[in-house]
Design a protein around this motif. Sequence first.
Motif, short mmCIF file in Angstrom:
data_model
loop_
_atom_site.label_atom_id
_atom_site.label_comp_id
_atom_site.label_asym_id
_atom_site.label_seq_id
_atom_site.Cartn_x
_atom_site.Cartn_y
_atom_site.Cartn_z
N ALA A 73 1.02 -1.46 -0.16
CA ALA A 73 0.07 -0.47 -0.13
C ALA A 73 1.23 1.36 -0.18
CB ALA A 73 -0.43 -0.02 1.51
N PRO A 74 1.59 1.69 -1.25
CA PRO A 74 2.28 2.81 -1.18
C PRO A 74 1.49 4.21 -0.40
CG PRO A 74 2.54 0.97 -3.30
CD PRO A 74 1.13 0.78 -2.78
N GLU A 75 0.14 4.05 -1.56
CA GLU A 75 -1.09 4.91 -1.14
C GLU A 75 -1.23 5.79 -2.13
OE1 GLU A 75 -3.23 4.39 0.37
OE2 GLU A 75 -2.35 3.24 2.57
N ALA A 76 0.48 6.60 -2.48
CA ALA A 76 0.97 7.25 -3.52
C ALA A 76 1.87 6.95 -4.57
CB ALA A 76 0.64 8.44 -2.61
N GLY A 77 1.77 7.56 -5.87
CA GLY A 77 2.77 6.95 -6.17
C GLY A 77 4.25 8.20 -6.44
N VAL A 84 1.15 -9.47 -7.78
CA VAL A 84 1.58 -8.04 -6.67
C VAL A 84 0.31 -6.89 -6.89
CG1 VAL A 84 2.89 -6.07 -5.72
CG2 VAL A 84 3.88 -8.42 -6.93
N LYS A 85 0.06 -6.92 -5.42
CA LYS A 85 -1.44 -5.80 -5.77
C LYS A 85 -0.50 -4.60 -4.65
CE LYS A 85 -5.57 -8.74 -5.06
NZ LYS A 85 -6.08 -9.31 -3.62
N LEU A 86 -1.29 -3.27 -5.80
CA LEU A 86 -0.65 -2.34 -5.73
C LEU A 86 -1.42 -1.06 -5.01
CD1 LEU A 86 2.11 -1.43 -7.69
CD2 LEU A 86 2.39 -1.86 -5.24
N TYR A 87 -2.27 -0.69 -4.01
CA TYR A 87 -3.23 0.29 -3.40
C TYR A 87 -2.71 1.95 -3.36
CZ TYR A 87 -6.10 -4.31 -2.01
OH TYR A 87 -6.42 -5.00 -2.16
N PHE A 88 -3.87 2.16 -3.89
CA PHE A 88 -2.59 4.26 -3.48
C PHE A 88 -4.33 4.97 -3.67
CE2 PHE A 88 -0.43 2.07 -7.31
CZ PHE A 88 0.66 2.70 -6.71
N MET A 89 -4.27 6.10 -3.72
CA MET A 89 -5.33 6.83 -3.21
C MET A 89 -4.79 8.21 -4.32
SD MET A 89 -6.14 7.74 0.45
CE MET A 89 -4.45 7.44 1.42
N LEU A 90 -5.98 8.40 -4.76
CA LEU A 90 -6.25 9.62 -5.33
C LEU A 90 -6.70 10.96 -5.22
CD1 LEU A 90 -6.73 9.11 -9.08
CD2 LEU A 90 -4.90 9.55 -8.22
N GLU A 137 -0.39 17.15 -11.27
CA GLU A 137 -0.67 15.60 -12.60
C GLU A 137 0.95 14.64 -12.48
OE1 GLU A 137 -2.50 15.73 -16.38
OE2 GLU A 137 -3.72 17.38 -14.58
N GLU A 138 1.70 15.15 -11.93
CA GLU A 138 2.82 14.07 -12.39
C GLU A 138 2.89 13.10 -10.67
OE1 GLU A 138 4.89 13.86 -14.40
OE2 GLU A 138 6.00 14.01 -13.29
N ASP A 139 2.82 13.75 -9.56
CA ASP A 139 2.48 13.31 -8.63
C ASP A 139 0.88 11.65 -9.05
OD1 ASP A 139 3.57 14.52 -7.29
OD2 ASP A 139 1.12 15.43 -6.26
N MET A 140 -0.18 11.59 -10.17
CA MET A 140 -1.34 11.16 -10.50
C MET A 140 0.19 9.74 -11.81
SD MET A 140 -3.98 14.09 -11.72
CE MET A 140 -3.90 15.31 -10.81
N LYS A 141 0.85 10.80 -12.44
CA LYS A 141 1.96 9.42 -13.72
C LYS A 141 1.96 8.78 -13.17
CE LYS A 141 0.11 13.04 -17.36
NZ LYS A 141 1.66 13.56 -18.33
N GLU A 142 2.93 9.21 -11.69
CA GLU A 142 3.55 8.45 -10.56
C GLU A 142 2.94 6.88 -10.34
OE1 GLU A 142 6.84 8.38 -10.00
OE2 GLU A 142 7.35 9.33 -12.07
N ALA A 189 -2.58 -2.39 -10.57
CA ALA A 189 -3.13 -1.28 -8.94
C ALA A 189 -5.01 -0.53 -8.82
CB ALA A 189 -2.44 -0.33 -10.32
N SER A 190 -4.91 -0.34 -7.73
CA SER A 190 -5.36 -0.02 -7.37
C SER A 190 -6.17 1.79 -7.18
CB SER A 190 -7.14 -0.72 -6.38
OG SER A 190 -6.73 -2.12 -6.98
N SER A 191 -6.19 2.63 -7.04
CA SER A 191 -6.99 3.48 -6.34
C SER A 191 -8.10 3.74 -5.90
CB SER A 191 -6.10 5.31 -7.39
OG SER A 191 -7.73 4.96 -8.44
N SER A 192 -8.27 4.69 -5.09
CA SER A 192 -9.63 4.72 -4.05
C SER A 192 -9.34 6.81 -4.28
CB SER A 192 -9.47 4.55 -2.63
OG SER A 192 -8.85 5.11 -1.80
N PHE A 193 -10.31 7.13 -3.83
CA PHE A 193 -10.39 8.87 -3.86
C PHE A 193 -10.47 9.03 -2.42
CE2 PHE A 193 -12.54 7.73 -7.78
CZ PHE A 193 -11.51 8.57 -8.42
#
Lengths: 621, 248
Positions: free
Chosen positions: A369-373, A405-411, A418-423, A451-455
Motif C-alpha cells: 500500500a504505497p498510497e501514492a505514486g 502483486v497488488k498495489l493500493y493508491f489514493m487519488l 499531474e506528475e504525482d498521478m502519473k507516478e 494497481a487500484s486507487s480510491s479517491f
Amino acid sequence: MRKLALNDEILLNIEKPARYIGNEVNSVMKDKNQVDIRFCMCFPDVYEIGMSHLGIQILYDMFNRREDVWCERVYSPWQDLDQVMRDENIPLFALESQDPIRNFDFLGITIQFEMCYTNILQILDLSHIPLHAVDRTEADPIVIGGGPCAYNPEPLAEFFDIFYIGEGETVYDQLLDLYKEWKKSGQSRIQFLEQAAEIPGLYVPIFYDAAYNEDGTLKSFTPNNIHAPARVKKQVVTEVTEAPYPMSPVVPFIKATQDRVVLEIQRGCIRGCRFCQAGMIYRPTRERNVDKLKEYARTMLENTGHEEISLSSLSSSDYSELKELVLFLIDAFRDKGINISLPSLRIDAFSLDVMSKVQDVRKSSLTFAPEAGSQRMRDVINKGLTEDDILEGAGQAFEGGWTKVKLYFMLGLPTETEEDMKEIARLSDRVARRYYEIPKEQRHGKCQITASSSFFVPKPFTPFQWAPMYTADEYVRRAAVVKSEFQEQLNRKSLKYNWHDAETTVLEGVMARGDRRVGKVIEEAYRLGCLFDSWTESFHNERWMKAFENTGIDIAFYNLRERTEDELFPWDFIDIGVSRKFLRREWDRAMEGQITPNCRMHCSGCGAASFGGGVCYESKN
Amino acid sequence: MKARIKFRKYGALRFIGHLDVMRFFQKVMRRADIPIAFTGGYSPHMIMSFASPLGIGLSSDGEYFDIELTEPIDSEDAVRRMNEACVEGIEVVSIRQIADEKKMTGMTILAGADYLINIKQGVLSDGWQERFHMFMEQPEIRIVKQTKRSEKKVDIRPMIWKWEIRGDRIFLQVASGSAQNLKPDLVMEAFVRFLDEKKDKTATVDRKAPRAEDFGYHRLEMYADMGVDGKRKLVTLESMGKEMRRAE
C-alpha cells in the motif's frame, strides 16, 4: 423449539434465509424473564458483512457475561425481505429470541462507514421506532451509536439518543447499571439521558445546540442542559491485555466475509499517516500480551471449529512480538489443517518467509500500500515507505516465486499534481520491470501487477481535516490521467488498473465532515428509496442528488472549500486525546513535504499520552 | 478406516443449505475433536462425502455422510461429543464403521429414499386422497425434466416404489441416487397438474404450480440396494455399518 419471526412461506422465497434464523453455534440464549436489560446489537449491513465484525463479537460476549443482561443481534434485512416486512407489516426482530426490537431496552448500532447511514434509518423504521430521538417515548428502546463514524456523529445526531465515543469495554457497565436503576425509579426518558450524559464518553445530542455563521460555518456548539459536559472525552482501555475478549465467538452457518478466528493483537498504530483516521482516533498504540494471545488462539479454535485464524491490527508488522506469535501459530496449528492468514504485514525477508510457509506462493498475491505514486506525495501523507522499500520487497517476493502483486493508491490527495498521478502508473511499471530483471529461465511466465486507487476522503481528527475535496468529474478526470499513463508503460500488458467509484466518494465526503444539517439529506435520501448504498447494484446517485436538491444542502460547502485554520468543526467538542494543535502542525508539515517519525522513533507530543498507557510509556517502563 | 454418520435435521435448521451443512459439520468435527483424515496438498480439506444433498426447507430423520478416520474411536462417545458440538436442529444419530471399498460410499450405493409429505391445511381441498389414488393408478406419469442443457420427458411412475396415504400425509418411497433420482416435489408438481388437467373443481389448489411451501417435505430414510438378479432388496445406509467399541 424456538418460534421463528418469519414463516416458512417467507423464508423459502427470500435469498439466504439463514441470515434471519439465528441459532448459530455460540449464540447466546437466555430466559427473557430472568434478565433486567435486553440489548440488541446492530451492524447496519447484510448479515455476512455484519457477522464479520470483531467489535460486536467483543461487546456481545461482554454484555452476556452479565447475568442481568441478554444481548442479541440484528443486521439489515436484504432488499427482498425488506419489501416483505413492509408489505406484511412485520416488525424487525432480534436473531436470538426472534422478538421485536421495539420491545428491547437498548438498540446499539455500530457505525463503521458513511455509506451505511440510510441502512440505520431502515433499521429504525422496520423496528417501528421513531426515526427522531425527540419523538421517542419511554416505550422505545434507547438508541445508542458507536464505532469510528461516531467521532463525527453530527450528521446522525437527530436519529440517536446517545453516542458512545471510544472503546466499548470502558463505560458500558456504568450505563447498564444506571439504566437498571432508572427503570425501577419510574423517571422520564429525559431524566435517564441526563444521567447518561454525565458518564464520561457519552454524548447525548439533544442536550447540545449548534449555531451557524452567515457563511454557513459553525459558530458555536454548546450544551443546553447542565448535565451535559462541554467536551466529551474518548474512552480507551489502558491495559488491552486485561480487557475481555470473546473466547467463543458466534459461528455463522453461512459463509461470512470474515469466516475465521480473529486475534486482535494490538490497538492503535504508531505510524501517523496523515490521511488515516484510525491512526489518530485509536491512539495510543497498545499491545496485547503474546502469551495471552497464544492461549486465546488455542481456545478460540477449539470453541469455534474454524479452520482459519487471522491476526487483526492496523499494522501487524509493528507488533513487537510478531515473530514469536506467528512462529507459534505455524508450529501449533499448521499441521492440523488450520490456515493462517497474515494481513497488513510489511513485505520484508521475515514476512516473505512466513508467508511462503502458510500460503501457496504461485496462487496468492502480495499486497503493498504505497498510497501514492511519487516520493513527494508519500512524504506529504507521511507514508514512511520509500520506493526502494517497495522495489526491494517486490524483488524478494518475485525471487521467492510470487508473480502477483497488488498495489493500493489514493487519488485526490492534498497538493497532488499531474506528475504525482502519473507516478502511480510509472511506479507500477517499475515493479513489473523488477520482475523481468529475473532471468527468463528462473521466472514463472508473466507477472501480474494490479494497481487500484480510491479517491481520498478527508476525515475528522486527521491532519487532513482542513483539506478540500473535488467534484465527481474531477475525480474521474484524475483516474483517466492515471489510466492513460498506464497505457504508456513498457510493461503495460502486465499491468492492470482499477479505480473506485467517484460518486460515493463525494457522498462520503459530505457525511464524514458534515454537521447536523446533513441529517436532513440522509433522511430525504432514505425516503427516496436509498438503501444499501455501499452495494454497487443498489446505489442510486440520482436519488441522492435529488435529496440534496430537495433539502437545499450544498455539496460544495462541505467538500470543495479549504477550511480555515481557526474554523470551528462540528466534531471539535469531542476530545480524542490527540490535540487539534498537533493535527494542525502535521497539516503544516504536510504542506512542506516534511515527514514525522513514528511513535517508537520519536514522540511528537500528540497528546495521547494523557491516557496514561500504551506506546507513550513503553521506554519509560 | 471409514465411518458413516447419520443425522437428523429439523426446525430452523431446515433453512441451512447443503453447502452450509457441510461447512457446519467440518466445524463440528474440529469442536468434537473427531480424528478425521485430510487430503494432502497446500489446502488440505477433510475427507467427507455426503450421500445426498437435502434441499432448503426440507427436514430429515435420515441424512448421511461418510468420513475417513485416522484412528479408531468409540461410537457412543463420538456421538455424544458431536451432539455437544451441535445446535438445536441438527442431531447426530449414529457413527458406524463401514467397508473401506470406494464403491461402498453412501453417494455411490444410494438407491432409494423414503419421504413423508405434509399437505398443509387449505392447500388441497377435501377429497384429495381419492384423487391421489387415481393419480397413482395411471399406467405412466410423464413429466418434463429440466436439465442444464435440455428438457426431456420421463415417466416417473416406475421410480415411485411405494406409496401410502397417512392421514394428512403422503408416504413415498422413491428412487434416489446416481442411477435414477426422483425428488418428491416433482411428484407433487405432477399431482397438482393432474388435478388441473382434470379441471377438478372439488380438489384443486388455487395456484397453477404448487410452491415448495405448500407441502412440507420430510426425508425419513435412505437406502442401498443389496438385491441380486434385479430383485430389489433395500437396506438402510446405517445398517451397513457396525458400531465401534473402544478397545478395553
